[in-house]
Design a protein around this motif. Structure first.
Motif, PDB file in Angstrom:
ATOM      1  N   ASP A   1       0.856  -1.190   0.000  1.00 39.66           N
ATOM      2  CA  ASP A   1       0.000   0.000   0.000  1.00 39.66           C
ATOM      3  C   ASP A   1       0.893   1.241   0.000  1.00 39.66           C
ATOM      4  OD1 ASP A   1      -1.812   2.037   0.418  1.00 39.66           O
ATOM      5  OD2 ASP A   1      -2.374   1.407   2.446  1.00 39.66           O
ATOM      6  N   TYR A   2       0.858   2.009  -1.079  1.00 40.25           N
ATOM      7  CA  TYR A   2       1.748   3.163  -1.180  1.00 40.25           C
ATOM      8  C   TYR A   2       1.380   4.276  -0.204  1.00 40.25           C
ATOM      9  CZ  TYR A   2      -1.665   5.928  -3.850  1.00 40.25           C
ATOM     10  OH  TYR A   2      -2.771   6.642  -4.230  1.00 40.25           O
TER      11      TYR A   2
ATOM     12  N   ARG B   1       9.785  -3.306   0.657  1.00 41.89           N
ATOM     13  CA  ARG B   1       9.418  -2.990  -0.721  1.00 41.89           C
ATOM     14  C   ARG B   1      10.553  -3.330  -1.689  1.00 41.89           C
ATOM     15  NH1 ARG B   1       6.641   2.862   0.774  1.00 41.89           N
ATOM     16  NH2 ARG B   1       4.545   2.052   1.206  1.00 41.89           N
TER      17      ARG B   1
ATOM     18  N   LEU C   1       9.002   1.091 -14.033  1.00 39.88           N
ATOM     19  CA  LEU C   1       7.873   1.868 -13.517  1.00 39.88           C
ATOM     20  C   LEU C   1       6.765   0.944 -13.017  1.00 39.88           C
ATOM     21  CD1 LEU C   1       7.216   4.908 -13.248  1.00 39.88           C
ATOM     22  CD2 LEU C   1       5.882   4.700 -15.348  1.00 39.88           C
ATOM     23  N   GLU C   2       6.489  -0.122 -13.770  1.00 40.53           N
ATOM     24  CA  GLU C   2       5.463  -1.076 -13.358  1.00 40.53           C
ATOM     25  C   GLU C   2       5.864  -1.790 -12.075  1.00 40.53           C
ATOM     26  OE1 GLU C   2       3.378  -2.505 -17.522  1.00 40.53           O
ATOM     27  OE2 GLU C   2       5.411  -3.214 -17.074  1.00 40.53           O
TER      28      GLU C   2
ATOM     29  N   LEU D   1       7.925  -0.680  -9.646  1.00 37.36           N
ATOM     30  CA  LEU D   1       7.899   0.188  -8.462  1.00 37.36           C
ATOM     31  C   LEU D   1       6.474   0.418  -7.964  1.00 37.36           C
ATOM     32  CD1 LEU D   1       7.148   3.543  -8.837  1.00 37.36           C
ATOM     33  CD2 LEU D   1       9.100   3.355 -10.367  1.00 37.36           C
ATOM     34  N   TYR D   2       5.516   0.489  -8.890  1.00 37.57           N
ATOM     35  CA  TYR D   2       4.125   0.636  -8.461  1.00 37.57           C
ATOM     36  C   TYR D   2       3.612  -0.643  -7.799  1.00 37.57           C
ATOM     37  CZ  TYR D   2       3.599   5.122 -10.868  1.00 37.57           C
ATOM     38  OH  TYR D   2       3.722   6.435 -11.249  1.00 37.57           O
ATOM     39  N   GLN D   3       4.070  -1.769  -8.302  1.00 38.85           N
ATOM     40  CA  GLN D   3       3.634  -3.049  -7.741  1.00 38.85           C
ATOM     41  C   GLN D   3       4.083  -3.233  -6.296  1.00 38.85           C
ATOM     42  OE1 GLN D   3       4.346  -6.712  -9.839  1.00 38.85           O
ATOM     43  NE2 GLN D   3       3.594  -5.907 -11.781  1.00 38.85           N
TER      44      GLN D   3
ATOM     45  N   PHE E   1      11.929   5.462  -5.449  1.00 40.37           N
ATOM     46  CA  PHE E   1      12.253   4.048  -5.654  1.00 40.37           C
ATOM     47  C   PHE E   1      13.737   3.878  -5.966  1.00 40.37           C
ATOM     48  CE2 PHE E   1      12.576   0.460  -8.768  1.00 40.37           C
ATOM     49  CZ  PHE E   1      12.397  -0.568  -7.856  1.00 40.37           C
TER      50      PHE E   1
ATOM     51  N   ASN F   1       5.394   5.217  -5.107  1.00 40.47           N
ATOM     52  CA  ASN F   1       4.532   6.025  -5.977  1.00 40.47           C
ATOM     53  C   ASN F   1       5.324   7.064  -6.767  1.00 40.47           C
ATOM     54  OD1 ASN F   1       5.162   7.752  -3.941  1.00 40.47           O
ATOM     55  ND2 ASN F   1       3.073   8.399  -3.495  1.00 40.47           N
ATOM     56  N   SER F   2       6.662   6.954  -6.726  1.00 35.44           N
ATOM     57  CA  SER F   2       7.485   7.846  -7.551  1.00 35.44           C
ATOM     58  C   SER F   2       8.781   7.139  -7.927  1.00 35.44           C
ATOM     59  CB  SER F   2       7.800   9.156  -6.825  1.00 35.44           C
ATOM     60  OG  SER F   2       8.818   8.989  -5.868  1.00 35.44           O
ATOM     61  N   LYS F   3       9.243   7.436  -9.132  1.00 41.19           N
ATOM     62  CA  LYS F   3      10.456   6.801  -9.647  1.00 41.19           C
ATOM     63  C   LYS F   3      11.685   7.224  -8.860  1.00 41.19           C
ATOM     64  CE  LYS F   3      12.697   5.836 -14.091  1.00 41.19           C
ATOM     65  NZ  LYS F   3      12.658   6.124 -15.548  1.00 41.19           N
TER      66      LYS F   3
END
Length: 222
Positions: free
Chosen positions: A128-129, A167, A186-187, A189-191, A200, A195-197
């Motif tokens: 959960d971000y 994470r 990008l996919e 890091l969201y997984q 991460f 919520n930001s590159k």
């Protein structure tokens, strides 16, 4: 600012009504500002004398200066309006020193640490971000203060560093899996809950000394 950064890392502050009051005050001041502009326009159209116009300009300029100074001082003396951190909070270390809490891990503490680790591995709340200390404490049915002491004091980590470690471990599993080669960074890091590159990449480099791309290449090459 270092104090607020420390508190922010240790604890996600609860939102309060001061932010809404701040917005309400801003709205009122902008209404007054537009009212002054309308008065000036009305005075010009009515052909009022030049001396009165000069007084009106002086009044408007003085009011604008007072409002700007008020905004700046409000921001300086109330940083929690922007950071979500209450100015009266103290970093956890100061609290622990003041209360003379003992740092040794007794059996209850060790049991709590094991329960926390088990929960993190099984339930994966870090995905959960928007995860905060408050949310995690509610999920664990613990007091926020107790969880904060457990993570910051007994584990020696800030809350977000603690969460980011999980994470990044999750990201490493995905990146070294050949079946996930088509997934973009990008996919990934969201997984795993970012919520930001930039955040991460910073966390990944801090933990692995590699960028995610470099880690993926070296892992898949083995």
């Amino acid at each position: 600012m270092s104090k607020y950064r420390t508190i922010y890392l240790e604890n996600y502050a609860k939102a309060d009504r001061s932010a809404y009051k701040w917005l309400f005050q801003i709205t009122l001041y902008f209404c007054f500002a537009h009212l002054f502009v309308l008065l000036k326009t009305g005075a010009l159209m009515s052909g009022i004398g030049e001396s009165y116009l000069k007084l009106l300009y002086l009044f408007i300029s003085s009011s604008a200066l007072i409002i700007i100074c008020w905004f700046v001082l409000k921001a300086l003396y109330n940083p929690h309006l922007f950071t979500g951190i209450k100015s009266e909070l103290e970093p956890l270390k100061a609290k622990l020193d003041n209360k003379e809490l003992v740092a040794e891990r007794d059996m209850d503490t060790l049991s709590a640490i094991e329960s926390l680790a088990y929960f993190m591995e099984r339930k994966k709340p870090y995905l959960d971000y928007e995860l905060t200390l408050e949310k995690l404490a509610n999920q664990l049915k613990m007091e926020e203060k107790d969880l904060s002491i457990l993570i910051n004091h007994h584990l020696g980590k800030h809350f977000f560093d603690f969460i980011n470690e999980y994470r990044i471990e999750e990201a490493k599993k995905i990146l070294r899996n050949p079946e996930n080669k088509k997934l973009t960074i990008l996919e990934v890091l969201y997984q795993v809950g970012f919520n930001s590159k930039s955040s991460f990449y910073t966390a990944f480099k801090k933990i692995t000394d590699q960028t995610p791309t470099a880690y993926r290449k070296s892992a898949l090459a083995e």
